[in-house]
Design a protein around this motif. Structure first.
Motif, PDB file in Angstrom:
ATOM      1  N   LEU A 125       0.872  -0.593  -0.060  1.00 58.39           N
ATOM      2  CA  LEU A 125       0.090   0.055  -0.020  1.00 58.39           C
ATOM      3  C   LEU A 125       0.974   1.356  -0.381  1.00 58.39           C
ATOM      4  O   LEU A 125       1.468   1.261   1.412  1.00 58.39           O
ATOM      5  CB  LEU A 125      -0.804  -0.358   1.081  1.00 58.39           C
ATOM      6  N   SER A 128       1.463   6.898   2.291  1.00 58.00           N
ATOM      7  CA  SER A 128       2.620   7.297   2.750  1.00 58.00           C
ATOM      8  C   SER A 128       3.796   8.558   1.825  1.00 58.00           C
ATOM      9  O   SER A 128       4.414   7.806   1.275  1.00 58.00           O
ATOM     10  CB  SER A 128       3.037   7.323   3.743  1.00 58.00           C
ATOM     11  N   SER A 134       0.182  10.939   7.499  1.00 60.70           N
ATOM     12  CA  SER A 134      -0.841  11.418   8.042  1.00 60.70           C
ATOM     13  C   SER A 134      -1.849  12.334   6.965  1.00 60.70           C
ATOM     14  O   SER A 134      -3.130  11.900   6.758  1.00 60.70           O
ATOM     15  CB  SER A 134      -1.478  11.584   9.418  1.00 60.70           C
ATOM     16  N   PRO A 158       7.113   5.687   3.246  1.00 60.65           N
ATOM     17  CA  PRO A 158       8.139   4.464   3.772  1.00 60.65           C
ATOM     18  C   PRO A 158       6.769   3.720   3.932  1.00 60.65           C
ATOM     19  O   PRO A 158       5.898   3.424   4.042  1.00 60.65           O
ATOM     20  CB  PRO A 158       8.329   4.537   5.776  1.00 60.65           C
TER      21      PRO A 158
HETATM   22  C1  FAD Z   1       7.122   0.634  10.371  1.00 60.92           C
HETATM   23  C2  FAD Z   1       6.469   1.004   9.442  1.00 60.92           C
HETATM   24  C3  FAD Z   1       5.589   0.205   8.160  1.00 60.92           C
HETATM   25  C4  FAD Z   1       4.897   1.225   7.792  1.00 60.92           C
HETATM   26  N1  FAD Z   1       4.187   0.986   6.289  1.00 60.92           N
HETATM   27  C5  FAD Z   1       3.645   1.544   5.319  1.00 60.92           C
HETATM   28  C6  FAD Z   1       2.661   1.518   4.466  1.00 60.92           C
HETATM   29  O1  FAD Z   1       2.936   0.159   4.200  1.00 60.92           O
HETATM   30  N2  FAD Z   1       2.314   2.069   3.394  1.00 60.92           N
HETATM   31  C7  FAD Z   1       2.122   3.287   3.827  1.00 60.92           C
HETATM   32  O2  FAD Z   1       1.341   4.404   3.361  1.00 60.92           O
HETATM   33  N3  FAD Z   1       2.686   3.986   5.024  1.00 60.92           N
HETATM   34  C8  FAD Z   1       3.584   3.393   6.236  1.00 60.92           C
HETATM   35  N4  FAD Z   1       4.145   3.895   6.890  1.00 60.92           N
HETATM   36  C9  FAD Z   1       3.300   5.281   7.087  1.00 60.92           C
HETATM   37  C10 FAD Z   1       2.512   5.177   8.983  1.00 60.92           C
HETATM   38  O3  FAD Z   1       1.317   5.370   8.544  1.00 60.92           O
HETATM   39  C11 FAD Z   1       2.453   6.915   8.973  1.00 60.92           C
HETATM   40  O4  FAD Z   1       3.417   6.546   9.657  1.00 60.92           O
HETATM   41  C12 FAD Z   1       1.886   7.866   9.913  1.00 60.92           C
HETATM   42  O5  FAD Z   1       0.132   7.440   9.568  1.00 60.92           O
HETATM   43  C13 FAD Z   1       1.704   8.460  10.475  1.00 60.92           C
HETATM   44  O6  FAD Z   1       2.216   9.001   9.517  1.00 60.92           O
HETATM   45  P1  FAD Z   1       3.660  10.239   9.937  1.00 60.92           P
HETATM   46  O7  FAD Z   1       4.627   9.169  11.343  1.00 60.92           O
HETATM   47  O8  FAD Z   1       4.368  10.823   9.035  1.00 60.92           O
HETATM   48  O9  FAD Z   1       3.506  11.263  11.694  1.00 60.92           O
HETATM   49  P2  FAD Z   1       2.411  12.682  10.045  1.00 60.92           P
HETATM   50  O10 FAD Z   1       1.229  11.824   9.776  1.00 60.92           O
HETATM   51  O11 FAD Z   1       3.178  13.384  10.174  1.00 60.92           O
HETATM   52  O12 FAD Z   1       1.894  13.600  11.833  1.00 60.92           O
HETATM   53  C14 FAD Z   1       3.248  13.404  13.408  1.00 60.92           C
HETATM   54  C15 FAD Z   1       2.308  13.546  14.749  1.00 60.92           C
HETATM   55  O13 FAD Z   1       0.992  14.570  14.348  1.00 60.92           O
HETATM   56  C16 FAD Z   1       0.107  14.529  15.530  1.00 60.92           C
HETATM   57  N5  FAD Z   1      -1.341  14.214  14.512  1.00 60.92           N
HETATM   58  C17 FAD Z   1      -1.176  13.562  13.074  1.00 60.92           C
HETATM   59  N6  FAD Z   1      -2.934  13.746  12.874  1.00 60.92           N
HETATM   60  C18 FAD Z   1      -3.723  14.188  14.252  1.00 60.92           C
HETATM   61  C19 FAD Z   1      -4.517  14.287  14.044  1.00 60.92           C
HETATM   62  N7  FAD Z   1      -5.867  14.024  13.195  1.00 60.92           N
HETATM   63  N8  FAD Z   1      -4.869  14.530  14.799  1.00 60.92           N
HETATM   64  C20 FAD Z   1      -4.267  14.628  16.247  1.00 60.92           C
HETATM   65  N9  FAD Z   1      -3.331  15.201  16.072  1.00 60.92           N
HETATM   66  C21 FAD Z   1      -2.366  14.696  14.915  1.00 60.92           C
HETATM   67  C22 FAD Z   1       0.368  13.437  15.856  1.00 60.92           C
HETATM   68  O14 FAD Z   1       0.613  12.823  16.992  1.00 60.92           O
HETATM   69  C23 FAD Z   1       1.738  12.489  15.015  1.00 60.92           C
HETATM   70  O15 FAD Z   1       2.031  11.779  15.052  1.00 60.92           O
HETATM   71  C24 FAD Z   1       4.603   2.956   7.641  1.00 60.92           C
HETATM   72  C25 FAD Z   1       5.128   3.728   8.765  1.00 60.92           C
HETATM   73  C26 FAD Z   1       6.271   2.309   9.221  1.00 60.92           C
HETATM   74  C27 FAD Z   1       6.592   2.805  10.828  1.00 60.92           C
END
Ligand code: FAD
Length: 602
Positions: A125, A128, A134, A158
């Motif tokens: 998928l 990201s 997010s 990632p």
């Molecule tokens: C091991 C691993 C596997 C993954 N696999 C996949 C994959 O297969 N496919 C894929 O597409 N992605 C993947 N991801 C990405 C993962 O889904 C994102 O890391 C996750 O969606 C969060 O995004 P971010 O860490 O960039 O945080 P950001 O979106 O940058 O958010 C930062 C912080 O803001 C706050 N925040 C965010 N949204 C809100 C809200 N609505 N309300 C209040 N606070 C909020 C939270 O504290 C959050 O931690 C993976 C990540 C990891 C680490």
């Protein structure tokens, strides 16, 4: 064979994988620790699963596969995850195929079904992006319309299995204007691409799931044919959010598997380790810690299994239910693991001293479950946006509404009833405020009253269940009143207090799911389940953070739970309301030193 048909595949897989404590078994703890150390992708183990034909259970029956229910699916993913979440997650990226089962054309479904079943195909998928996390709408990957298809540009990162997958589900902008309809979803088959127009990013070094293919994928004027688009242009965000309703709920299965191993490996230690002339299990505080953890596992079971079945009956309500499961179950089971490692003591920090050091690995692996696929805050936020409608719906329920809820609850929660085929096209972005689990709690309350005349129900236990259910209802009324009197904000700038309120909603939801599960399965599941003392403890634990409660839980209840926990461990059964038989372990044959009953203190 298990008496409930939907648990037979899990038991068969369990048996064929063998005892994970035995170093020679497939996916043994020894082997998965070696894979973790070397960070090598578990090629042979994934291949074993394909040869076992587990992939068939990811493809619905009407698309040529054997998937028949989410309850069955959750059960076998638990079996894999109790051995190793890395392999379970790597294999289960295949569940992104639900995007195609939900939104694909007949041709797209046929192609994907064949790819999975006959070519050992897998997918990833790609939502990201490094700069956007997010914020899906904020993404930079574009798909520009050209003759016969699109040109893809940009990077996704990632992404789990980005490099080792034949199909990549890519969310890309087809409209330069930002807005709900700026995204489209593509089922990109890499075999049809010019290899010079896409590339993979290097392996990302992670703290957990280290043997995974964590990487990314980039596109440079990469031509993809029109038939790779799922549904209409502009429907990408809607499909992504609906797809999340399925996958977020399924993530709970990974956490359940890890919690089972955390508990089992801790018990392996606690019943044999002797200090102060007694076993750790016989010391009251660690014993209570394990009992509390087990109770939380059972409550999570009620929430997860209910939801897995609910998908087949009320898919249109899953904008609420999937968010509750993804927040509540994954976080609660993280807490379970964190609480039992205190009992395991220093060994949880060692890499080879206890059960090959599997606890340390699962602690690292499991901490990603509540984060990926929509983090905890994202799920709480999704709930907050629906609270107004949920409270309104509850205040407007009529006799006819209640009759509908009652009949649906009956099918959802009775484990011996079969469920209809899943109809993904019925998923909705918003459930218009319907949430049968909590909105049907008055029905459950009436059913509990009616049980007073049943001879096989322990009157004391029932009285306590009724008292606690009454408190859940009072707290639900207070919740609705608080929502009715608060202002409504769209968007992301929600008051932090509302996040606390959303956590409370999840606790009440899990309490209600447990009550329904007990009512409908009292005469179907085992005596321990049927007696209901676990439910009294479970309800008490859900309410305690929100309300000062009278001390109505006798010590004997906890002690009986402790005995059942020991029994499941000795019989080598899963720590679950449906305790399936696990592959026989050698450690089980060792005689535990823990006494049959702890001296109850007056
Ligand atoms: C091991 C691993 C596997 C993954 N696999 C996949 C994959 O297969 N496919 C894929 O597409 N992605 C993947 N991801 C990405 C993962 O889904 C994102 O890391 C996750 O969606 C969060 O995004 P971010 O860490 O960039 O945080 P950001 O979106 O940058 O958010 C930062 C912080 O803001 C706050 N925040 C965010 N949204 C809100 C809200 N609505 N309300 C209040 N606070 C909020 C939270 O504290 C959050 O931690 C993976 C990540 C990891 C680490």
């Amino acid at each position: 064979m298990h008496q409930l048909k939907q648990y037979q595949i899990a038991e068969a897989l369990e048996r064929d994988l063998g005892d994970p404590g035995h170093p020679e078994s497939t996916m043994s703890f020894k082997r998965v620790m070696e894979l973790d150390e070397s960070e090598e992708f578990p090629e042979a183990e994934v291949d074993w699963l394909y040869n076992w034909k587990l992939q068939d259970y990811y493809v619905p029956e009407n698309c040529g596969g054997k998937f028949s229910s989410f309850e069955e699916f959750v059960a076998f993913v638990r079996v894999m995850s109790r051995r190793d979440q890395t392999i379970a997650i790597a294999f289960t990226t295949m569940f992104w195929s639900f995007l195609t089962w939900m939104a694909g054309t007949d041709d797209q479904k046929k192609k994907l079904s064949q790819f999975i079943r006959e070519e050992k195909g897998t997918m990833c998928l790609a939502y990201s992006e490094r700069a956007h996390g997010s914020d899906l709408i904020g993404g930079d990957v574009t798909a520009k319309k050209v003759e016969g298809g699109y040109l893809l540009n940009g990077e996704k990162w990632p992404i789990n299995r980005a490099t080792r997958s034949g199909v990549t589900f890519v969310l890309a902008k087809t409209d330069e204007e930002e807005g709900a309809r700026c995204l489209s979803l593509f089922m990109v088959d890499k075999r049809q691409l010019d290899p010079s127009t896409y590339y993979n990013l290097p392996k990302i070094l992670t703290h957990g799931i280290r043997a995974s293919d964590m990487s990314g994928i980039g596109f440079k004027d990469c031509f993809i044919p029109e038939e790779m688009r799922l549904q209409d242009e502009g429907s990408g965000l809607e499909l992504a959010l609906k797809g999340f309703q399925i996958t977020r709920m399924l993530c709970a299965a990974f956490s359940h598997g890890a919690a089972d191993t955390a508990m089992r490996t801790t018990l392996n230690f606690a019943i044999n380790r002797v200090i102060y002339n007694k076993t750790v299990f016989d010391i009251p505080q660690p014993r209570q810690t394990l009992v509390d953890a087990f109770i939380d596992m059972l409550v999570c079971d009620c929430e997860t299994i209910g939801a897995a079945r609910g998908f087949h009956i009320i898919p249109e309500q899953f904008s609420v239910w999937a968010a509750v499961v993804k927040y509540f179950v994954t976080i609660k089971l993280e807490e379970v693991i964190n609480s039992v490692y205190v009992v395991l003591g220093s060994r949880f920090y060692m890499r080879d001293e206890h059960d090959y050091g599997i606890f340390q690995k699962l602690l690292r692996d499991n901490s990603i479950i509540s984060m990926f696929d929509g983090s905890s805050v994202v799920n709480l936020h999704a709930l907050i946006l629906q609270f107004r409608q949920i409270a309104k719906y509850r205040s407007r329920r009529k006799q006819k509404t209640m009759e509908g809820i009652q009949s649906r609850l009956d099918t959802i929660f009775s484990l011996e009833k079969s469920v209809p085929p899943f109809e993904p096209e019925k998923l909705g972005l918003f459930g218009r405020g319907a949430d049968d689990v909590l909105q049907g709690l008055e029905i459950a309350w009436e059913q509990l009253q009616a049980l007073k005349t049943e001879a096989d129900v322990d009157a004391d236990v029932l009285e306590k269940i009724i008292s606690l259910t009454t408190i859940v209802l009072e707290e639900l009324d207070a919740f609705d009143e608080r929502i009715a009197n608060s202002g409504f904000e769209h968007g992301h700038d929600q008051d932090p207090e509302l996040f606390e309120l959303a956590k409370k909603y999840c606790d009440l939801h899990a309490a209600a799911a447990s009550v329904h599960t007990w009512i409908y399965n009292r005469t179907i599941l085992d005596d321990f389940f049927s007696k209901g003392e676990w439910l009294v403890l479970g309800l008490y634990r859900r309410l305690r953070p929100w309300r000062s409660l009278p001390n109505l839980v006798p010590k004997a209840y906890s002690e009986n739970v402790a005995q059942h926990l020991l029994k499941l461990h000795q019989e080598n059964k899963m720590f679950s309301i449906v305790p399936i038989q696990l592959a026989q372990t050698e450690t089980q044959e060792e005689k535990p030193h823990a006494s049959a009953e702890l001296q109850l203190q007056a």
